[in-house]
Design a protein around this motif. Structure first.
Motif, PDB file in Angstrom:
ATOM      1  N   ILE A  13       0.831  -1.210   0.000  1.00 40.94           N
ATOM      2  CA  ILE A  13       0.000   0.000   0.000  1.00 40.94           C
ATOM      3  C   ILE A  13       0.868   1.264   0.000  1.00 40.94           C
ATOM      4  O   ILE A  13       0.537   2.266  -0.658  1.00 40.94           O
ATOM      5  N   ALA A  14       2.007   1.201   0.696  1.00 40.91           N
ATOM      6  CA  ALA A  14       2.889   2.377   0.719  1.00 40.91           C
ATOM      7  C   ALA A  14       3.562   2.579  -0.636  1.00 40.91           C
ATOM      8  O   ALA A  14       3.753   3.723  -1.079  1.00 40.91           O
ATOM      9  N   GLU A  33       6.831  -5.610  -8.702  1.00 37.64           N
ATOM     10  CA  GLU A  33       6.233  -6.372  -7.600  1.00 37.64           C
ATOM     11  C   GLU A  33       6.542  -7.857  -7.774  1.00 37.64           C
ATOM     12  O   GLU A  33       6.335  -8.419  -8.845  1.00 37.64           O
ATOM     13  N   ALA A  34       7.010  -8.484  -6.682  1.00 34.34           N
ATOM     14  CA  ALA A  34       7.385  -9.907  -6.743  1.00 34.34           C
ATOM     15  C   ALA A  34       6.169 -10.809  -6.971  1.00 34.34           C
ATOM     16  O   ALA A  34       6.241 -11.796  -7.704  1.00 34.34           O
ATOM     17  N   ASN A  35       5.037 -10.453  -6.355  1.00 34.13           N
ATOM     18  CA  ASN A  35       3.845 -11.300  -6.492  1.00 34.13           C
ATOM     19  C   ASN A  35       3.133 -11.036  -7.818  1.00 34.13           C
ATOM     20  O   ASN A  35       3.443 -10.061  -8.513  1.00 34.13           O
ATOM     21  N   GLY A  40       0.399  -6.444  -1.429  1.00 35.26           N
ATOM     22  CA  GLY A  40       1.184  -7.057  -0.349  1.00 35.26           C
ATOM     23  C   GLY A  40       0.260  -7.637   0.709  1.00 35.26           C
ATOM     24  O   GLY A  40      -0.597  -8.479   0.405  1.00 35.26           O
ATOM     25  N   LYS A  41       0.392  -7.153   1.937  1.00 38.26           N
ATOM     26  CA  LYS A  41      -0.443  -7.677   3.033  1.00 38.26           C
ATOM     27  C   LYS A  41      -1.913  -7.330   2.802  1.00 38.26           C
ATOM     28  O   LYS A  41      -2.801  -8.021   3.291  1.00 38.26           O
ATOM     29  N   PRO A  56      -5.114  -6.811   6.681  1.00 33.83           N
ATOM     30  CA  PRO A  56      -5.767  -5.813   7.528  1.00 33.83           C
ATOM     31  C   PRO A  56      -7.286  -5.883   7.436  1.00 33.83           C
ATOM     32  O   PRO A  56      -7.843  -6.155   6.373  1.00 33.83           O
ATOM     33  N   SER A  57      -7.937  -5.616   8.576  1.00 33.00           N
ATOM     34  CA  SER A  57      -9.402  -5.623   8.594  1.00 33.00           C
ATOM     35  C   SER A  57      -9.952  -4.374   9.265  1.00 33.00           C
ATOM     36  O   SER A  57     -11.108  -4.028   9.060  1.00 33.00           O
ATOM     37  N   LEU A  58      -9.138  -3.698  10.072  1.00 32.81           N
ATOM     38  CA  LEU A  58      -9.603  -2.477  10.736  1.00 32.81           C
ATOM     39  C   LEU A  58      -9.105  -1.269   9.944  1.00 32.81           C
ATOM     40  O   LEU A  58      -7.897  -1.117   9.741  1.00 32.81           O
ATOM     41  N   VAL A 251      12.657  -7.964  -7.485  1.00 33.43           N
ATOM     42  CA  VAL A 251      13.880  -7.186  -7.705  1.00 33.43           C
ATOM     43  C   VAL A 251      15.031  -7.890  -6.991  1.00 33.43           C
ATOM     44  O   VAL A 251      14.883  -8.337  -5.843  1.00 33.43           O
ATOM     45  N   ASN A 279       9.919  -0.336  -1.116  1.00 34.98           N
ATOM     46  CA  ASN A 279       8.758  -0.632  -0.265  1.00 34.98           C
ATOM     47  C   ASN A 279       8.919  -2.046   0.325  1.00 34.98           C
ATOM     48  O   ASN A 279       8.072  -2.540   1.037  1.00 34.98           O
ATOM     49  N   MET A 280      10.059  -2.673  -0.005  1.00 33.05           N
ATOM     50  CA  MET A 280      10.373  -3.973   0.597  1.00 33.05           C
ATOM     51  C   MET A 280      10.780  -3.715   2.053  1.00 33.05           C
ATOM     52  O   MET A 280      11.375  -2.671   2.346  1.00 33.05           O
ATOM     53  N   GLY A 467       5.703  -0.137   6.157  1.00 31.48           N
ATOM     54  CA  GLY A 467       5.546  -0.395   7.575  1.00 31.48           C
ATOM     55  C   GLY A 467       6.826  -0.645   8.348  1.00 31.48           C
ATOM     56  O   GLY A 467       6.822  -0.562   9.579  1.00 31.48           O
ATOM     57  N   GLY A 474       0.913  -0.460   9.819  1.00 33.74           N
ATOM     58  CA  GLY A 474      -0.519  -0.169   9.813  1.00 33.74           C
ATOM     59  C   GLY A 474      -0.807   0.716   8.603  1.00 33.74           C
ATOM     60  O   GLY A 474       0.076   1.477   8.171  1.00 33.74           O
ATOM     61  N   ILE A 475      -1.996   0.601   8.069  1.00 30.30           N
ATOM     62  CA  ILE A 475      -2.310   1.316   6.821  1.00 30.30           C
ATOM     63  C   ILE A 475      -2.105   2.833   6.952  1.00 30.30           C
ATOM     64  O   ILE A 475      -1.428   3.437   6.109  1.00 30.30           O
TER      65      ILE A 475
END
Ligand code: FAD
Length: 493
Positions: A13-14, A33-35, A40-41, A56-58, A251, A279-280, A467, A474-475
């Motif tokens: 997200i970042a 992006e590797a995936n 990501g999360k 994340p859910s909150l 990368v 962002n890794m 993060g 956290g988001i």
């Protein structure tokens, strides 16, 4: 003059938010992006007719997402929508107490004092204390780089520094909460906020008692399309701004010449750029992408204790539970023993606090009719090679027993489908060192200063977001890290 180019390693997200900010600043942006997917999360998956947000859910501070659309001259509501929750979370205690954390502060005080032995004025005093910590810390610790002199020369920072004793940094969250409240259930209720950034309330400084302020003042939200719509709407915006995403592209190296980042090695090719942003996770950025330059590794920073990790069971449940809401907590009977197991023994205790998220409560098509999608999570230690298979088996039994006991129904017979995420898979899927959810822990007063800066002090044109770096995980904080990186990088002319 040719358009300057920025390369971002990772579409967490970042990384996505940084891509948007740099595209708006006039950079040609490429994200590797590797995936095979972004986020990501913050990703999603399907499981036999159920949809799950994987991580994340909150969702708090939605204004940080909106801000990105506004910055790009777009109306956020055309891309991304959300609703505020009236009830943030339902709490279930082993002694039979049940309480609801209402968003409205008067209703919250009324509920908490009615269900416990606590006087309403103690709860109000506590809320005032959280607000005061926020007022002092917000401009200093969160919204700016802690590693630039200019941050400290600003009047709001100087004012905050003069008020620093007010941030309550010299005692633990638990000690402070214990001094505010007589009722142990409320101490546990407020201690839990340490887990919002993967810390231990018995060690983390009471400054973190600011966290309830974010939830109770700014509110908690649910995105209309589920949490993943944060990722998908921001990727859409980034693509509209001309950002190029390359998936399945791990990368391998950041290329440095004359102490200046000049590009990356990916898919056996060299890609050059004026600016590189990782962002890794910063630990893996050094250990993998910069392993050829051991002399520049910031050893003390890389040795910092990691935040906790999580064990999640994604269960398709063949029933609906009226007493449950979007967010539900089933507390352990002995909170201190639970944190001792995680932080001192590196294991999972017999009675973990269980967090149960059910997005189908607000997004019914996330589960087949009459059913619910249960995201069942407990806090666990970071991955240090424990025997996770044995720990997961035992935890599964303990969680099922606890939920069955507190809900008065045999849960095991209702589980239609299941998958599991644990510290090992969090680490391998998102390259997060030890599977930590939030980078480094905040278990000491200096943690904020020992988080890696957003810009390299050794390599020119190399930046860090996400993060594992300032201001943390956290988001909302990941989005702030993108803002800080965006502010540090000059606008193109
Ligand atoms: C189970 C769980 C529950 C959580 N709950 C909450 C919550 O309720 N609320 C909240 O705000 N936060 C929560 N968090 C934390 C939040 O998800 C993270 O802080 C945030 O999503 C991290 O974003 P990020 O940009 O730092 O990177 P990540 O999401 O870690 O993404 C990094 C990306 O970089 C990619 N990458 C890594 N190395 C390379 C490479 N060499 N080449 C190319 N790509 C690479 C990875 O594949 C990944 O896609 C939770 C996290 C988890 C796992």
């Amino acid at each position: 003059m040719p358009q300057p180019k920025a390369i971002i390693v990772g579409a967490g997200i970042a990384g996505i938010a940084t891509a948007i900010r740099l595209a708006v600043k006039g950079y040609a942006v490429e994200v590797y992006e590797a995936n095979a997917y972004p986020g990501g999360k913050l990703s999603e998956f399907e499981q036999q007719g159920y949809r799950f947000d994987a991580g994340p859910s909150l969702f708090t501070m939605p204004q940080y997402v909106d801000e990105l659309f506004v910055l790009a001259g777009k109306n956020p509501r055309r891309y991304f929508n959300y609703q505020q929750l009236d009830t943030v979370c339902n709490y279930f205690y082993e002694d039979g107490t049940r309480l609801s954390a209402y968003a409205n502060s008067d209703e919250l005080v009324q509920e908490l004092s009615a269900k416990t032995q606590e006087a309403p004025e103690n709860l109000r005093r506590y809320a005032d204390n959280s607000r005061r910590i926020y007022d002092i810390t917000n401009h200093v610790f969160l919204e700016r780089s802690l590693h630039r002199l200019s941050t400290y020369l600003r009047w709001p920072t100087i004012k905050s520094i003069l008020r620093l004793p007010g941030i309550d940094a010299m005692r633990s969250m638990h000690k402070a909460n214990n001094s505010f409240f007589k009722d142990k259930r409320l101490v546990q209720f407020y201690d839990r906020y340490a887990t919002y950034n993967g810390s231990n309330p018995y060690k983390a400084p009471a400054t973190l008692n600011v966290i309830p302020y974010f939830e109770q003042h700014f509110g908690a939200y649910f995105p209309d399309g589920g949490m993943y719509s944060i990722t998908s709407s921001l990727v859409k915006l980034a693509e509209e701004l001309g950002v190029s995403f390359y998936y399945n592209s791990p990368v391998e190296q950041i290329l440095v010449e004359d102490n200046k980042a000049i590009g990356i090695k990916v898919n056996n090719q060299i890609k050059t750029a004026d600016i590189i942003i990782s962002n890794m996770d910063v630990w893996f950025t050094y250990k993998k992408l910069l392993s050829h330059l051991p002399g520049i590794h910031p050893k003390k920073i890389l040795q910092q204790e990691r935040s906790s990790s999580a064990l999640i069971f994604y269960w398709g449940i063949s029933k609906q539970f009226k007493q449950l809401d979007l967010h539900n907590i089933f507390f352990s009977a002995d909170y201190e023993a639970e944190f001792n197991s995680i932080w001192n023994d590196g294991t999972i205790g017999a009675d973990p606090t269980v967090y149960l998220n059910i997005s189908s409560k607000l997004k019914p098509d996330d589960a087949p009719e009459g059913n619910e999608n249960w995201f069942v999570m407990i806090n666990v230690p970071a991955n240090k090679g424990q025997d996770w298979d044995a720990l997961i088996d035992l935890a599964r039994t303990n969680i099922i027993n606890k939920l069955s006991r507190l809900l008065g129904e045999d849960i095991s017979s209702l589980i239609q489908s299941e998958s599991v995420l644990d510290p090992r898979s969090i680490e391998s899927r998102t390259s997060s060192y030890q599977g930590s959810l939030y980078g480094t822990s905040s278990n000491n007063q200096f943690a904020a200063f020992l988080r890696h800066a957003n810009r390299s002090s050794k390599i020119k044109n190399l930046y860090f977001c996400g993060g594992s770096v300032h201001p943390g995980g956290g988001i909302p904080l990941c989005l702030l890290s993108a803002k800080i990186v965006g502010d540090l990088i000059p606008t193109t002319s």
